[in-house]
Motif scaffolding. Structure first.
Motif, PDB file in Angstrom:
ATOM      1  N   ASN A  20     -29.946   9.323   0.698  1.00 24.77           N
ATOM      2  CA  ASN A  20     -29.636   8.198   1.543  1.00 24.77           C
ATOM      3  C   ASN A  20     -28.486   7.410   0.653  1.00 24.77           C
ATOM      4  O   ASN A  20     -28.375   7.387  -0.657  1.00 24.77           O
ATOM      5  CB  ASN A  20     -30.596   7.032   1.779  1.00 24.77           C
ATOM      6  N   SER A  21     -27.486   6.854   1.283  1.00 25.21           N
ATOM      7  CA  SER A  21     -26.328   6.308   0.846  1.00 25.21           C
ATOM      8  C   SER A  21     -25.578   5.222   1.521  1.00 25.21           C
ATOM      9  O   SER A  21     -25.545   5.536   2.777  1.00 25.21           O
ATOM     10  CB  SER A  21     -25.441   7.434   0.328  1.00 25.21           C
ATOM     11  N   ASP A  22     -25.125   4.165   1.020  1.00 23.56           N
ATOM     12  CA  ASP A  22     -24.467   3.276   2.060  1.00 23.56           C
ATOM     13  C   ASP A  22     -23.389   2.407   1.231  1.00 23.56           C
ATOM     14  O   ASP A  22     -22.951   1.502   1.459  1.00 23.56           O
ATOM     15  CB  ASP A  22     -25.384   2.169   2.416  1.00 23.56           C
ATOM     16  N   GLY A  23     -22.681   3.393   0.477  1.00 25.48           N
ATOM     17  CA  GLY A  23     -21.725   2.813  -0.446  1.00 25.48           C
ATOM     18  C   GLY A  23     -20.630   2.393   0.502  1.00 25.48           C
ATOM     19  O   GLY A  23     -20.113   3.299   1.165  1.00 25.48           O
ATOM     20  N   ARG A  24     -19.883   1.198   0.492  1.00 25.21           N
ATOM     21  CA  ARG A  24     -18.758   0.838   1.269  1.00 25.21           C
ATOM     22  C   ARG A  24     -17.402   0.692   0.380  1.00 25.21           C
ATOM     23  O   ARG A  24     -16.367   0.424   0.867  1.00 25.21           O
ATOM     24  CB  ARG A  24     -19.181  -0.577   1.823  1.00 25.21           C
ATOM     25  N   LYS A  25     -17.684   0.480  -1.109  1.00 25.05           N
ATOM     26  CA  LYS A  25     -16.478   0.529  -1.816  1.00 25.05           C
ATOM     27  C   LYS A  25     -16.720   1.281  -3.039  1.00 25.05           C
ATOM     28  O   LYS A  25     -17.661   1.714  -3.266  1.00 25.05           O
ATOM     29  CB  LYS A  25     -16.429  -0.884  -2.228  1.00 25.05           C
ATOM     30  N   ARG A  70     -14.488   5.710   5.353  1.00 26.67           N
ATOM     31  CA  ARG A  70     -14.607   4.515   4.512  1.00 26.67           C
ATOM     32  C   ARG A  70     -13.815   4.374   3.327  1.00 26.67           C
ATOM     33  O   ARG A  70     -13.271   3.494   2.793  1.00 26.67           O
ATOM     34  CB  ARG A  70     -16.269   4.474   3.994  1.00 26.67           C
ATOM     35  N   GLU A  71     -13.357   5.892   2.665  1.00 26.39           N
ATOM     36  CA  GLU A  71     -12.633   5.906   1.665  1.00 26.39           C
ATOM     37  C   GLU A  71     -11.245   5.532   1.910  1.00 26.39           C
ATOM     38  O   GLU A  71     -10.558   4.565   1.266  1.00 26.39           O
ATOM     39  CB  GLU A  71     -12.621   7.152   1.388  1.00 26.39           C
ATOM     40  N   ALA A  72     -10.736   5.464   3.124  1.00 25.78           N
ATOM     41  CA  ALA A  72      -9.507   5.043   3.648  1.00 25.78           C
ATOM     42  C   ALA A  72      -9.362   3.718   3.772  1.00 25.78           C
ATOM     43  O   ALA A  72      -8.250   3.123   3.682  1.00 25.78           O
ATOM     44  CB  ALA A  72      -8.838   5.923   4.819  1.00 25.78           C
ATOM     45  N   GLY A  73     -10.445   3.252   4.108  1.00 23.80           N
ATOM     46  CA  GLY A  73     -10.286   1.652   4.482  1.00 23.80           C
ATOM     47  C   GLY A  73     -10.979   0.663   3.344  1.00 23.80           C
ATOM     48  O   GLY A  73     -10.980  -0.454   3.448  1.00 23.80           O
ATOM     49  N   ASP A  74     -11.058   1.440   2.343  1.00 20.67           N
ATOM     50  CA  ASP A  74     -11.552   0.460   1.060  1.00 20.67           C
ATOM     51  C   ASP A  74     -10.188  -0.071   0.272  1.00 20.67           C
ATOM     52  O   ASP A  74      -9.715   0.622  -0.582  1.00 20.67           O
ATOM     53  CB  ASP A  74     -12.226   1.440   0.010  1.00 20.67           C
ATOM     54  N   ILE A  75      -9.746  -1.312   0.592  1.00 20.40           N
ATOM     55  CA  ILE A  75      -8.624  -1.947   0.149  1.00 20.40           C
ATOM     56  C   ILE A  75      -8.574  -2.120  -1.209  1.00 20.40           C
ATOM     57  O   ILE A  75      -9.228  -2.773  -1.838  1.00 20.40           O
ATOM     58  CB  ILE A  75      -8.251  -3.066   1.155  1.00 20.40           C
ATOM     59  N   LEU A  76      -7.488  -1.404  -2.003  1.00 23.32           N
ATOM     60  CA  LEU A  76      -7.443  -1.609  -3.428  1.00 23.32           C
ATOM     61  C   LEU A  76      -6.749  -2.883  -3.704  1.00 23.32           C
ATOM     62  O   LEU A  76      -6.934  -3.631  -4.424  1.00 23.32           O
ATOM     63  CB  LEU A  76      -6.758  -0.486  -4.018  1.00 23.32           C
ATOM     64  N   VAL A  77      -5.570  -3.150  -3.138  1.00 22.93           N
ATOM     65  CA  VAL A  77      -4.687  -4.229  -3.372  1.00 22.93           C
ATOM     66  C   VAL A  77      -4.224  -4.824  -1.913  1.00 22.93           C
ATOM     67  O   VAL A  77      -3.524  -4.207  -1.355  1.00 22.93           O
ATOM     68  CB  VAL A  77      -3.344  -4.082  -4.339  1.00 22.93           C
ATOM     69  N   PRO A  78      -4.675  -5.857  -1.368  1.00 21.63           N
ATOM     70  CA  PRO A  78      -4.329  -6.530  -0.123  1.00 21.63           C
ATOM     71  C   PRO A  78      -2.638  -6.296   0.109  1.00 21.63           C
ATOM     72  O   PRO A  78      -1.944  -6.613  -0.781  1.00 21.63           O
ATOM     73  CB  PRO A  78      -4.727  -8.124  -0.361  1.00 21.63           C
ATOM     74  N   ILE A  79      -2.460  -6.066   1.045  1.00 17.01           N
ATOM     75  CA  ILE A  79      -1.118  -5.803   1.570  1.00 17.01           C
ATOM     76  C   ILE A  79      -0.432  -4.529   1.157  1.00 17.01           C
ATOM     77  O   ILE A  79       0.083  -3.767   1.514  1.00 17.01           O
ATOM     78  CB  ILE A  79      -0.260  -7.122   1.482  1.00 17.01           C
ATOM     79  N   LEU A  80      -0.388  -4.568  -0.486  1.00 20.59           N
ATOM     80  CA  LEU A  80       0.266  -3.256  -0.788  1.00 20.59           C
ATOM     81  C   LEU A  80      -0.249  -2.030  -0.666  1.00 20.59           C
ATOM     82  O   LEU A  80       0.205  -1.137  -0.126  1.00 20.59           O
ATOM     83  CB  LEU A  80       0.261  -3.722  -2.376  1.00 20.59           C
TER      84      LEU A  80
END
Length: 537
Positions: free
Chosen positions: A509-514, A431-441
């Motif tokens: 329990n935790s479900d943070g996605r961003k 999830r950490e690697a897939g949490d997009i900070l700036v699209p494209i960049l």
């Protein structure tokens, strides 16, 4: 407004229905310590007397769940922090958990300018061309055992790669260029082993890149446009016939990078297309390529594309990505708050707590909750409390902490004995690697960005990132003693690390996605924190 959801204190002081303004005023007066640059009034809206009054009320109430002190993270304006405290966290801490909440609101929302810079950089032709050129040579040099297609140059089609990059940057392609897809089955350690045979001859690589630039008019055009923008009196002619080379007058490229690419003071004698020393440009590209490969060899890459972007940004735009104007400044604020003197909010808080506890036989339960950079605040608080409150213990909850392992290890070594209980909530690496900070960049999370871009060295180990604990073959005890010290610390506490998604039970329990979910949007994590306050760890 029905006040039942706002807990014991509002029920006792208000009757019936009141306005949102009254609720905000109540919470602001009794529960919020506002700081600006670590300081209280006159820099902020809170005085040292206000801090004492808040603590006096908290101790007099002596709720069963104790006092909870919350530190929000970065990228948070004062208004946003107050809104979250009023609408989400006060009901959670006071009504649901039965604790007395105190919120440090410390104005960390200064990232707008760097974020805007990043979005502009993503559209700069020279940035795109450098990523494309560096990617081409990384793929040619990396062996096939690192999981990227076309590695080692076998089967790599440069024309197709460039077209796929163009489609990606233009938003016409939803996935990265095919050659950059890395196998998820390969660990960092395996990648490192399979990359060690790569020859790293900088002079040879620079010469090869210079030859490829000679046959790449699009790359030449992008570089020449930036040159023309920097030196309008010495504008160059286009490399090929066409409409002519424009001037990229508004490029975000740093002065240091421009000096590495071009002659700093061109003269009339150097006018013409040959004024750009392409061997210097090739050397800059080679620097990016070598850094990427060295990170692969060390097992410390952040994925093919993200690592390329990080190294290109470091080489070309280091002063525009927020390190000095946001990240260093924000970390300084967390430390400055505990400078001695009543004007500093953290010090005033601990001093007032010391004064209020004089003569008290049983110290209160105090839980410190820190999200992201708020966890750095907690490290400084523990250090400062060692002198002012030597007998006070604290429960600690981290949420997606942006703390380096170096700072955490130092905190543990000096003050770990003051932590009664500890738990951390953060995203699993997928999830950490897939949490997009700036699209494209930038296609990974804020913590990846901090680790890769804002600390002194790329891939600085952060406490809130699972990769540094799980990849023990790379981040081993001998090479990374700070990480090992943290591993040993976590081992002292049951269920100390919760990686989202987790359904391990109450308080776990935790479900943070961003990155920003944990203290605001993730009901699962928030319910776990409430359970910890009510029932313990």
């Amino acid at each position: 407004m029905n006040l039942r959801c706002y807990g014991w204190r509002l029920q006792r002081t208000c009757h019936g229905r009141v306005s949102l303004k009254e609720v905000r005023m109540f919470i602001s007066k009794n529960h919020i310590i506002h700081l600006a640059d670590g300081r209280l009034q006159p820099a902020s809206n809170t005085s040292a007397a206000d801090v004492r009054n808040i603590l006096r009320q908290a101790l007099q109430k002596n709720p069963a769940a104790g006092i909870v002190v919350h530190f929000h993270g970065g990228l948070v304006s004062e208004n946003s922090a107050r809104e979250t405290a009023e609408q989400r966290l006060y009901p959670l801490y006071a009504a649901k958990a039965g604790a007395y909440p105190i919120f440090f609101v410390w104005e960390s929302g200064f990232f707008e300018a760097p974020m805007n810079n990043l979005k502009e950089i993503a559209n700069e032709k020279i940035f795109k061309e450098f990523v494309k050129k560096a990617s081409e040579w990384v793929l040619k040099k990396l062996p096939s055992g690192v999981g990227v297609k076309g590695a080692g140059g076998v089967g790599l089609n440069e024309v197709s790669l460039q077209q796929e990059f163009d489609d990606w940057f233009a938003g016409r392609r939803e996935t990265l260029p095919d050659a950059l897809h890395q196998s998820a089955d390969l660990s960092d350690a395996v990648i490192a082993i399979n990359t060690r045979s790569v020859a790293l001859d900088e002079d040879e690589l620079r010469a090869e890149i210079a030859d490829s630039i000679e046959g790449d008019p699009v790359f030449q055009e992008a570089v020449t446009e930036v040159y023309n923008g920097l030196h309008p009196r010495n504008s160059l002619q286009p490399a090929t016939k066409g409409e002519g080379t424009k001037a990229a007058a508004n490029s975000q490229i740093s002065k240091e990078a421009a000096d590495r690419l071009f002659e700093p003071h061109p003269t009339d004698a150097t006018r013409g297309f040959g004024a750009i020393a392409w061997w210097k440009v090739a050397k800059v590209v080679a620097t990016i390529v070598l850094r990427v490969i060295r990170r692969y060899r060390a097992g410390r890459a952040h994925g093919a594309y993200v690592t390329l972007v990080e190294e290109a940004l470091r080489e070309l735009y280091i002063d525009k990505i927020g390190r000095s104007v946001w990240w260093d400044r924000m970390k300084k604020d967390t430390a400055d708050a505990f400078t001695e003197g009543n004007e500093y909010g953290g010090h005033a808080f601990l001093l007032a707590l010391k004064e209020e506890l004089e003569g008290v036989q049983s110290p209160p339960r105090i839980t410190l909750v820190g999200h992201s950079t708020g966890a750095i605040y907690i490290c400084h608080l523990l250090k400062s409390a060692a002198r002012l409150l030597p007998n006070q213990q604290f429960d600690v909850v981290f949420e997606a902490p942006a703390v380096t392992h170096a700072l955490m290890a130092a905190t543990i070594a000096e003050h770990g004995g003051r932590i009664s209980h500890f738990r951390q909530f953060a995203m699993c690496d997928e999830r950490e690697a897939g949490d997009i900070l700036v699209p494209i960049l930038y296609r990974s999370s804020l913590l990846y960005f901090v680790s890769g871009m804002l600390e002194n060295e790329p891939d600085e180990p952060l406490v809130g990132m699972q990769r540094y604990l799980s990849e023990s073959d790379v981040y081993n005890a001998d090479m990374f003693p700070n990480i090992q010290a943290c591993r040993e610390f976590y081992g002292k506490y049951p269920n100390s690390l919760i990686w989202s998604p987790s359904a391990a039970g109450d308080g776990r329990n935790s479900d943070g996605r961003k990155h920003g979910d944990f203290d605001d949007a993730d009901d699962s994590t928030m319910a776990s924190v409430a359970h910890i306050l009510q029932h313990g760890f």
